[in-house]
Design a protein around this motif. Structure first.
Motif, mmCIF file in Angstrom:
data_model
loop_
_atom_site.group_PDB
_atom_site.id
_atom_site.type_symbol
_atom_site.label_atom_id
_atom_site.label_comp_id
_atom_site.label_asym_id
_atom_site.label_seq_id
_atom_site.Cartn_x
_atom_site.Cartn_y
_atom_site.Cartn_z
ATOM 1 N N ILE A 116 1.961 -6.493 -11.432
ATOM 2 C CA ILE A 116 1.179 -6.062 -10.033
ATOM 3 C C ILE A 116 -0.582 -6.108 -10.551
ATOM 4 C CG2 ILE A 116 0.580 -3.945 -8.887
ATOM 5 C CD1 ILE A 116 3.304 -2.620 -9.410
ATOM 6 N N ASP A 117 -1.298 -6.608 -9.708
ATOM 7 C CA ASP A 117 -2.502 -7.066 -9.726
ATOM 8 C C ASP A 117 -2.779 -7.742 -11.167
ATOM 9 O OD1 ASP A 117 -3.333 -6.069 -7.160
ATOM 10 O OD2 ASP A 117 -3.818 -4.098 -7.917
ATOM 11 N N GLY A 118 -1.823 -8.528 -11.375
ATOM 12 C CA GLY A 118 -1.969 -9.395 -12.728
ATOM 13 C C GLY A 118 -1.445 -8.845 -13.979
ATOM 14 N N VAL A 119 -1.087 -7.415 -13.765
ATOM 15 C CA VAL A 119 -0.393 -6.978 -15.146
ATOM 16 C C VAL A 119 1.036 -6.677 -15.040
ATOM 17 C CG1 VAL A 119 -0.623 -4.737 -16.392
ATOM 18 C CG2 VAL A 119 -2.649 -5.352 -15.132
ATOM 19 N N PRO A 120 1.632 -7.360 -16.073
ATOM 20 C CA PRO A 120 3.009 -7.303 -15.968
ATOM 21 C C PRO A 120 3.713 -5.843 -16.209
ATOM 22 C CG PRO A 120 2.405 -8.588 -17.581
ATOM 23 C CD PRO A 120 1.122 -7.856 -17.218
ATOM 24 N N VAL A 121 4.832 -5.462 -15.354
ATOM 25 C CA VAL A 121 5.184 -4.242 -15.188
ATOM 26 C C VAL A 121 6.593 -4.300 -15.818
ATOM 27 C CG1 VAL A 121 3.936 -3.378 -13.658
ATOM 28 C CG2 VAL A 121 5.860 -4.537 -12.854
ATOM 29 N N GLY A 122 7.225 -5.461 -15.861
ATOM 30 C CA GLY A 122 8.509 -5.550 -16.350
ATOM 31 C C GLY A 122 9.249 -6.872 -16.289
ATOM 32 N N GLU A 123 10.552 -7.115 -16.762
ATOM 33 C CA GLU A 123 11.274 -8.198 -16.805
ATOM 34 C C GLU A 123 12.645 -7.997 -16.655
ATOM 35 O OE1 GLU A 123 12.468 -12.080 -19.588
ATOM 36 O OE2 GLU A 123 10.556 -11.380 -19.642
ATOM 37 N N HIS A 124 13.408 -8.727 -15.871
ATOM 38 C CA HIS A 124 14.769 -8.464 -15.730
ATOM 39 C C HIS A 124 15.655 -9.814 -15.573
ATOM 40 C CE1 HIS A 124 18.658 -6.583 -14.574
ATOM 41 N NE2 HIS A 124 18.998 -7.640 -13.717
ATOM 42 N N VAL A 125 16.670 -9.670 -16.357
ATOM 43 C CA VAL A 125 17.627 -10.997 -16.559
ATOM 44 C C VAL A 125 18.953 -10.476 -15.933
ATOM 45 C CG1 VAL A 125 18.584 -12.720 -17.817
ATOM 46 C CG2 VAL A 125 16.325 -11.922 -18.450
ATOM 47 N N GLY A 126 19.419 -11.254 -15.096
ATOM 48 C CA GLY A 126 20.675 -11.110 -14.531
ATOM 49 C C GLY A 126 20.717 -11.307 -12.916
ATOM 50 N N GLY A 127 21.499 -12.001 -12.501
ATOM 51 C CA GLY A 127 21.364 -12.351 -11.019
ATOM 52 C C GLY A 127 22.024 -11.202 -10.087
ATOM 53 N N SER A 128 22.843 -10.571 -10.644
ATOM 54 C CA SER A 128 23.803 -9.447 -9.780
ATOM 55 C C SER A 128 23.443 -8.171 -9.806
ATOM 56 C CB SER A 128 25.288 -9.748 -9.835
ATOM 57 O OG SER A 128 25.582 -11.025 -9.609
ATOM 58 N N VAL B 232 -4.239 2.603 -1.806
ATOM 59 C CA VAL B 232 -4.990 1.503 -2.195
ATOM 60 C C VAL B 232 -4.098 0.226 -2.365
ATOM 61 C CG1 VAL B 232 -6.313 0.433 -4.242
ATOM 62 C CG2 VAL B 232 -6.527 2.825 -3.744
ATOM 63 N N SER B 233 -4.522 -0.835 -1.895
ATOM 64 C CA SER B 233 -3.691 -1.924 -1.687
ATOM 65 C C SER B 233 -3.717 -2.581 -3.249
ATOM 66 C CB SER B 233 -4.142 -3.176 -0.747
ATOM 67 O OG SER B 233 -4.260 -2.510 0.377
ATOM 68 N N THR C 192 0.662 -1.071 0.000
ATOM 69 C CA THR C 192 0.158 0.024 -0.106
ATOM 70 C C THR C 192 1.071 1.378 -0.050
ATOM 71 O OG1 THR C 192 -1.670 -1.245 1.304
ATOM 72 C CG2 THR C 192 -1.812 1.241 1.105
ATOM 73 N N VAL C 193 0.660 2.043 -0.946
ATOM 74 C CA VAL C 193 1.592 3.295 -1.218
ATOM 75 C C VAL C 193 1.092 4.227 -0.341
ATOM 76 C CG1 VAL C 193 2.320 5.144 -2.811
ATOM 77 C CG2 VAL C 193 2.145 2.815 -3.709
ATOM 78 N N PRO C 194 1.846 4.931 0.690
ATOM 79 C CA PRO C 194 1.566 6.173 1.438
ATOM 80 C C PRO C 194 0.456 7.105 0.714
ATOM 81 C CG PRO C 194 3.815 5.578 1.857
ATOM 82 C CD PRO C 194 3.358 4.687 0.657
ATOM 83 N N THR C 195 -0.579 7.600 1.412
ATOM 84 C CA THR C 195 -1.098 8.738 0.581
ATOM 85 C C THR C 195 -0.603 9.893 0.363
ATOM 86 O OG1 THR C 195 -1.990 9.288 2.802
ATOM 87 C CG2 THR C 195 -3.356 7.510 1.740
ATOM 88 N N GLU C 196 0.560 10.098 1.193
ATOM 89 C CA GLU C 196 1.376 11.372 0.983
ATOM 90 C C GLU C 196 2.088 11.328 -0.198
ATOM 91 O OE1 GLU C 196 1.755 9.388 3.731
ATOM 92 O OE2 GLU C 196 0.602 10.310 5.154
ATOM 93 N N TRP C 197 2.092 10.385 -1.228
ATOM 94 C CA TRP C 197 2.711 10.264 -2.390
ATOM 95 C C TRP C 197 1.824 10.531 -3.724
ATOM 96 C CZ3 TRP C 197 6.189 5.288 -2.234
ATOM 97 C CH2 TRP C 197 7.227 5.207 -1.008
ATOM 98 N N THR C 198 0.667 11.163 -3.243
ATOM 99 C CA THR C 198 -0.249 11.442 -4.242
ATOM 100 C C THR C 198 0.526 12.169 -5.433
ATOM 101 O OG1 THR C 198 -1.975 11.706 -2.462
ATOM 102 C CG2 THR C 198 -2.431 12.544 -4.879
ATOM 103 N N ASP C 199 1.196 13.197 -5.380
ATOM 104 C CA ASP C 199 1.705 13.842 -6.605
ATOM 105 C C ASP C 199 3.015 13.308 -7.076
ATOM 106 O OD1 ASP C 199 -0.250 15.663 -6.459
ATOM 107 O OD2 ASP C 199 0.524 16.768 -5.178
ATOM 108 N N ALA C 200 3.428 11.889 -6.758
ATOM 109 C CA ALA C 200 4.618 11.374 -6.892
ATOM 110 C C ALA C 200 4.628 10.481 -7.830
ATOM 111 C CB ALA C 200 5.149 10.966 -5.834
ATOM 112 N N ARG C 201 5.848 10.440 -8.881
ATOM 113 C CA ARG C 201 5.896 9.111 -9.445
ATOM 114 C C ARG C 201 6.532 7.930 -8.539
ATOM 115 N NH1 ARG C 201 4.598 10.057 -14.565
ATOM 116 N NH2 ARG C 201 5.081 7.540 -15.081
#
Length: 684
Positions: free
Chosen positions: A91-103, A118-119, A66-75
């Motif tokens: 997030i909530d079933g929608v892909p946001v990204g992929e990363h390859v590389g373990g370090s 909002v949770s 849950t993102v703090p409510t104080e972050w309303t105007d933030a990215r």
């Protein structure tokens, strides 16, 4: 575990800690073993994770945020310190990204997926192949096995560094590189991201480290790129003796939606001149220790912040001025501590174990992220790349294709960051490098001394390497006949020998002395700081408890000024036979200070195994005066000593005219028994 582990802000070097939220702690964990819970950020193989499962190749992490409510105007950025090996985030079933590389670290801008107050459910799908030979994995064990499996450890899979959310301005500085190599100004470049990066104004000002409050304003170009220079009124350099740091505030935009990030940087220049190293224009010699960064219950992840940072304190207490962090991107908090305490760092990525075009490309893909994350740290003075031809099939000299891969890695790194020396293949077989480094392990002190002397003199350029119980090969400094034999600094970057802690301390004393004997060498790195699993080569055990060093203080071995005794020792605890009549020893001085020193060498017998006392005893003999110039081995002086009448330890020290002790060592006298040589080589 109830408390949130590793709750400190992960990026003090690039500080947005005024608005962040840790996601470390309990996550739901689904795998082929069923549903469970896992403690982030500990790898699923570790006891600390609560899972303790090896050779699991796929798992799913889930938790509600849950993102703090104080972050309303933030990215909002979702940040991962490291996940081995492939991570797919939704997030909530929608892909946001992929990363390859373990370090490598990574992040996703999730502003459109998370609403303040909002949770939402974050899911991280992880693939961690058991067969790691073609991917960058360093010393994590693989199935099938690596060629160097004997020095490999329990794998590190899944999330193994911190995870957090971070609030940023509507336009923000996504990357920023700061360099202080001019020693009078900071040059920087970065990339603005967000709503409207083109034309964004970025204001830079010094908020700590200078009384003048210097500042400059910049404007991003059409691609969001920004470049600039900030001159300093009274510049102060960063060095191990005086690790002065600046805090630079980068502000993008204005008003409530502005982004502010504090970058920590220092004015520091590292360079090679012929066969010598220079820091800020002054010659220096590397006196380093190898550190693999493993812990018994938590693997590659330190159990807590204090434990992570303590390793630097341990290295400093032993007299080392550099830590070679072996095959691992250590956490930024560790590098920040190195910056603040003035510890030099040799940084290097993990490597694959088998060669292919794809493996070489995967190895090189780590380099830009490594420099992007860690390049601002003034403590990092050397970039390492491949290690001992791992990922090159131990075959640079015999394979033009593999030699070309090492050259390509060097050239790629040089294009990314030209401000530091680069080692393309640590250990041997160099084809394009700024340092000729070499790994040499030998149990025979006479052979060690003779080979080191021949290498220093240029009389030979190869040395024996034990790659297996019955497999010894001669490895050369050089992997190409075209590589220059003079004019490049030479550093021994791995050495050490002995089976017991007493033997290892004995070899540390005598082998380091022989490296200090030869002024041609630009430094050394002892192997190693602490034990790792079955590898018992550490000065400390795996829990960082000191071992029995037989009365040796390693800080005396690694000091600016040390004594070099013209003795080839016989065995641990019995460097020489017990003298039955007066005898003479020839002693020299290796001095790495700024000014010449003068003094006399003094000697006194004490009981066997006794540590060097803080106040030396009454000298039984005193040498003629000698003078030691910086970085030049002094002429020898003779010290005549009476027979001790029994097995004993001969204390030797250099004392100046004011009675100050400048250097210490000892020689043990005991009946000589035939040595019991043991094989094997510590870490590669």
């Amino acid at each position: 575990m109830t408390a949130v582990p590793k709750h400190e802000y992960p990026r003090p070097d690039r500080d947005r800690s005024d608005r962040w939220l840790t996601l470390n702690g309990i996550w739901d964990f689904d795998s082929e073993d069923g549903a469970a819970e896992i403690v982030v950020p500990f790898a699923w193989e570790t006891p600390a994770s609560g899972v303790g499962r090896t050779w699991l190749e796929h798992a799913r992490y889930r938790r509600t945020v849950t993102v703090p409510t104080e972050w309303t105007d933030a990215r909002i950025a979702l940040c991962f310190g490291a996940v081995h090996h492939r991570a797919v985030v939704s997030i909530d079933g929608v892909p946001v990204g992929e990363h390859v590389g373990g370090s490598t670290s990574f992040e996703f801008d999730v502003t459109d997926r998370l609403s303040p107050g909002v949770s939402a459910e974050v899911v991280v799908e992880v693939e961690a192949p058991a067969d790691k030979r073609a991917i960058a994995h360093g010393k994590q064990r693989s199935i099938p096995r690596d060629d160097y499996d004997g020095v490999s450890f329990t794998p590190t899979s899944g999330i193994w560094q911190s995870v957090w959310l971070e609030a940023r301005g509507r336009d923000y500085l996504a990357t920023v590189a700061v360099r202080g190599d001019s020693l009078e100004a900071f040059e920087f470049e970065g990339r603005v991201a967000g709503d409207a990066p083109a034309g964004a104004e970025v204001r830079v000002r010094v908020v700590e480290g200078s009384e003048a409050g210097e500042q400059v304003a910049l404007v991003a170009d059409a691609d969001g790129q920004v470049r600039g220079r900030l001159a300093l009124v009274e510049p102060r350099t960063w060095s191990p003796d005086h690790p002065h740091l600046y805090r630079l505030e980068f502000e993008t935009g204005s008003g409530a939606s502005a982004d502010r990030v504090i970058v920590v940087a220092g004015l520091r220049r590292i360079e090679t001149r012929g066969e010598q190293l220079f820091l800020n224009g002054e010659r220096f010699v590397v006196r380093g220790v190898l550190d693999q960064g493993y812990w018994p219950e938590t693997g590659l992840t330190a159990p807590d912040d204090a434990t992570l940072l303590r390793d630097l304190d341990l290295a400093r207490a032993l007299g080392y001025n550099l830590v070679r962090k072996h095959l691992k991107f250590e956490e930024p908090r560790w590098l920040d501590r190195a910056d603040r305490m003035g510890m030099l760092v040799w940084a290097e990525p993990a490597c694959p174990s088998r060669f292919s075009a794809a493996a070489a490309a995967a190895f090189e893909a780590q380099l830009a992220p490594m420099v992007e994350r860690d390049g601002n740290h003034p403590s990092i003075v050397i970039w390492g790349l491949y290690n001992e031809e791992w990922g090159l099939d131990w075959d640079i000299p015999g394979s033009p294709e593999r030699a070309a891969a090492a050259v390509q890695a060097y050239d790629a790194m040089r294009a990314i960051d030209s401000s530091r020396p680069i080692v393309e293949n640590s250990g041997w077989a160099h084809v394009r490098t700024d340092l000729v480094d070499w790994h040499y392990y030998d149990e025979d002190p006479a052979a060690w001394a003779a080979n080191v002397a021949a290498l220093a003199a240029g009389e030979r350029e190869d040395f024996p390497v034990k790659l297996g119980p019955d497999f010894i090969v001669d490895k050369s400094f050089y992997g190409s006949a075209d590589f220059p034999r003079r004019g490049v600094p030479i550093v021994n970057s791995e050495y050490g020998a002995g089976f017991t802690s007493l033997e290892r301390a004995w070899h540390l004393r005598w082998q380091t002395q022989e490296l200090r004997r030869h002024d041609r060498f630009a430094g050394y790195v002892y192997t190693e700081l602490a034990d790792v699993e079955h590898e018992m080569a550490g000065l400390f055990d795996a829990e960082r408890r000191p071992k029995d060093w037989g009365g040796l203080d390693p800080a005396h071995v690694n000091a600016d000024t040390v004594l070099v005794v013209d003795v080839v020792p016989r065995c641990a605890g019995a460097d020489i036979e017990v003298p039955t009549e007066p005898c003479e020893l020839v002693v020299r001085v290796s001095h790495h200070g700024r000014e010449a020193i003068t003094g006399t060498v003094r000697a006194a017998w004490t009981s066997a195994g006794r540590p060097f006392p803080s106040t030396p005893p009454t000298a039984a003999s005193v040498s003629n005066a000698l003078e030691a110039s910086p970085f030049i081995l002094s002429p020898g002086v003779s010290v005549a000593v009476p027979p001790p009448g029994r097995p004993a330890r001969l204390l030797l020290w250099l004392e100046d005219a004011d009675g100050q002790v400048l250097a210490r060592t000892f020689v043990d006298a005991a009946p000589i028994e035939p040595p019991n040589r043991r094989g094997g080589r510590p870490p590669g």
